[in-house]
Design a protein around this motif. Structure first.
Motif, mmCIF file in Angstrom:
data_model
loop_
_atom_site.group_PDB
_atom_site.id
_atom_site.type_symbol
_atom_site.label_atom_id
_atom_site.label_comp_id
_atom_site.label_asym_id
_atom_site.label_seq_id
_atom_site.Cartn_x
_atom_site.Cartn_y
_atom_site.Cartn_z
ATOM 1 N N UNK A 19 -8.696 6.613 -2.458
ATOM 2 C CA UNK A 19 -7.573 6.663 -1.520
ATOM 3 C C UNK A 19 -7.508 8.024 -0.828
ATOM 4 N N UNK A 20 -7.901 9.086 -1.526
ATOM 5 C CA UNK A 20 -7.974 10.390 -0.860
ATOM 6 C C UNK A 20 -9.049 10.368 0.234
ATOM 7 N N UNK A 21 -10.162 9.692 -0.051
ATOM 8 C CA UNK A 21 -11.196 9.527 0.976
ATOM 9 C C UNK A 21 -10.655 8.708 2.151
ATOM 10 N N UNK A 22 -9.874 7.688 1.833
ATOM 11 C CA UNK A 22 -9.254 6.871 2.883
ATOM 12 C C UNK A 22 -8.379 7.727 3.790
ATOM 13 N N UNK A 23 -7.641 8.665 3.180
ATOM 14 C CA UNK A 23 -6.756 9.524 3.970
ATOM 15 C C UNK A 23 -7.553 10.348 4.976
ATOM 16 N N UNK A 24 -8.707 10.845 4.543
ATOM 17 C CA UNK A 24 -9.556 11.632 5.445
ATOM 18 C C UNK A 24 -10.071 10.761 6.588
ATOM 19 N N UNK A 25 -10.547 9.562 6.232
ATOM 20 C CA UNK A 25 -11.067 8.646 7.251
ATOM 21 C C UNK A 25 -9.939 8.187 8.175
ATOM 22 N N UNK A 26 -8.726 8.013 7.622
ATOM 23 C CA UNK A 26 -7.590 7.586 8.427
ATOM 24 C C UNK A 26 -7.262 8.607 9.509
ATOM 25 N N UNK A 27 -7.412 9.895 9.201
ATOM 26 C CA UNK A 27 -7.174 10.941 10.193
ATOM 27 C C UNK A 27 -8.194 10.858 11.324
ATOM 28 N N UNK A 28 -9.437 10.560 10.951
ATOM 29 C CA UNK A 28 -10.516 10.499 11.934
ATOM 30 C C UNK A 28 -10.570 9.164 12.671
ATOM 31 N N UNK A 29 -9.975 8.124 12.092
ATOM 32 C CA UNK A 29 -10.097 6.771 12.629
ATOM 33 C C UNK A 29 -9.716 6.633 14.097
ATOM 34 N N UNK A 30 -8.568 7.202 14.553
ATOM 35 C CA UNK A 30 -8.217 7.043 15.973
ATOM 36 C C UNK A 30 -9.289 7.592 16.916
ATOM 37 N N UNK A 31 -9.876 8.736 16.560
ATOM 38 C CA UNK A 31 -10.901 9.328 17.419
ATOM 39 C C UNK A 31 -12.155 8.456 17.445
ATOM 40 N N UNK A 32 -12.534 7.938 16.272
ATOM 41 C CA UNK A 32 -13.722 7.078 16.180
ATOM 42 C C UNK A 32 -13.530 5.810 16.994
ATOM 43 N N UNK A 33 -12.362 5.182 16.847
ATOM 44 C CA UNK A 33 -12.110 3.911 17.515
ATOM 45 C C UNK A 33 -11.956 4.097 19.025
ATOM 46 N N UNK A 34 -11.325 5.196 19.435
ATOM 47 C CA UNK A 34 -11.233 5.478 20.870
ATOM 48 C C UNK A 34 -12.621 5.667 21.484
ATOM 49 N N UNK A 35 -13.560 6.116 20.674
ATOM 50 C CA UNK A 35 -14.917 6.351 21.156
ATOM 51 C C UNK A 35 -15.731 5.059 21.243
ATOM 52 N N UNK A 36 -15.640 4.228 20.207
ATOM 53 C CA UNK A 36 -16.508 3.041 20.151
ATOM 54 C C UNK A 36 -15.803 1.769 20.602
#
Length: 398
Positions: A250-267
């Motif tokens: 879940x801590x890993x999820x939190x890190x990915x969750x922060x990055x998720x908007x940038x990743x999704x806006x890109x792809x």
């Protein structure tokens, strides 16, 4: 954060609690999960429509908080007694209660978070990360308590619900951007707009993805904790490792969750949903092939690189293809509700498969089905890429 603390404490170890404390086999555990899905299926359309009508009002969330306060007495006194006397009655009452506060309620709460984020100019992923922190803290604490005193886990849940009530009474929604507020008030939902969704091809294609991939994955994950403990010398040792692993995940999820908007806006939202589908399929197939504690632990951690992308992508996909005024309805019916519909049937079927052909064969079949539907979704999901949230009318989208 506090809601997701309670959610993680009660759901992460639910299959283990039903087998170890409730004395159920995999088939009967599947019946309980099917009942929860039936109840959630009944609640979610209602929660979605009410949520869209209430907007930023807290009425619905207060209902969830009030129900959460009774989580301790329910699991310590009522539910165990029902499981030992009548499995059908236990499924009906347990399904109704847990389906309302968790499987049904979590969607309404996430939709509320998304609406607050949208009106205040925040990315949903940045706000939702606090839910991950609450869930991680919960699994760390409850994972160690489960082997020694599982009742204490649920009493902590009641305590957290009371704390949530205090905090929520002081919480303010913040000042939304004037233009967003004007839009919310000025553009009332036209009559029949919810019904019009069911004439929208994009809506049905989204449901196809959710049923064929997301629903299969949820059913797979329901009793994964039980399967996980089979790789250890004792169930207690497996439960302890599982709790620690989920905390790290879940801590890993939190890190990915922060990055998720940038990743999704890109792809783009469609590609993000396809990515999540391939990861879910790979994890299910990988579970069937895992041959040791290290392998199954690595497979479990794949959840961290999939679920944050899926959660953020589904809202961005809705923003790009549907009227934002119907966002809660679409999310709860098109995503959450459709998953529960499939889980009603699949939970019991999967549970029976675990008892007959075993977890490995069942997981291989589930993973293969999810992979097929992911491939189909390459051609059925809409590929429009939207970086800024815009209102798109339901009629125009259709």
């Amino acid at each position: 954060m506090l809601y997701f603390f309670i959610w993680a404490a009660c759901t992460m170890f639910l299959s283990l609690w039903l087998t170890q404390e409730g004395g159920l086999n995999s088939t009967k555990t599947g019946i309980i999960f099917s009942a929860i899905s039936i109840a959630a299926m009944c609640f979610q359309p209602f929660f979605g429509v009410i949520s869209d009508k209430l907007g930023l009002k807290k009425n619905l969330l207060w209902l969830f908080i009030g129900l959460l306060v009774f989580i301790g007495p329910f699991f310590v006194y009522l539910f165990p007694a029902l499981l030992k006397t009548n499995i059908i009655l236990a499924a009906v009452i347990g399904g109704a209660y847990l389906g309302a506060i968790f499987n049904g309620g979590v969607g309404a709460i996430e939709a509320y978070i998304e609406r607050i984020s949208h009106l205040n100019g925040f990315e949903y992923g940045r706000v939702r990360v606090f839910g991950n922190i609450g869930a991680a803290a919960s699994t760390f604490v409850t994972g160690h308590l489960f082997n020694t005193n599982p009742d204490l886990v649920f009493w902590i849940g009641t305590g957290m619900a009371l704390l949530l009530a205090v905090v929520f009474s002081f919480a303010k929604t913040g000042k939304a951007e004037p233009q967003a507020v004007h839009t919310e008030k000025a553009e009332a939902l036209p009559k029949g707009s919810t019904i019009a969704l069911f004439k929208n091809r994009k809506f049905w294609m989204l449901m196809l993805y959710v049923l064929g991939v997301g629903c299969i994955y949820d059913v797979y994950d329901q009793q994964f904790a039980v399967y996980f403990t089979h790789f250890f010398s004792t169930p207690e040792k497996g439960t302890q490792v599982f709790g620690n692993l989920v905390t790290f995940q879940i801590f890993l999820e939190a890190i990915v969750m922060i990055l998720a908007p940038f990743i999704i806006n890109k792809i783009g939202a469609k590609n993000a949903l396809l990515y999540a589908g391939f990861i879910m399929s790979l994890r299910m197939v990988g579970s069937s092939l895992a041959d040791g504690a290290v392998a199954i632990s690595l497979v479990k951690l794949m959840h961290a690189i999939e679920v944050p992308i899926l959660l953020v992508a589904i809202f961005k996909y809705i923003s790009a293809n549907f009227d934002m005024r119907l966002s809660a309805t679409i999310y709860l019916i098109g995503f959450q509700f459709s998953k529960q519909v499939g889980a009603i049937f699949l939970s019991t079927i999967a549970g029976n498969m675990y008892d007959t052909v075993g977890f490995k064969s069942a997981y291989l079949l589930l993973g293969s089905i999810a992979l097929i539907f992911t491939l189909i979704s390459i051609f059925t999901l809409s590929g429009s890429k939207l970086l800024l949230v815009k209102n798109v009318s339901a009629q125009k989208a259709s």
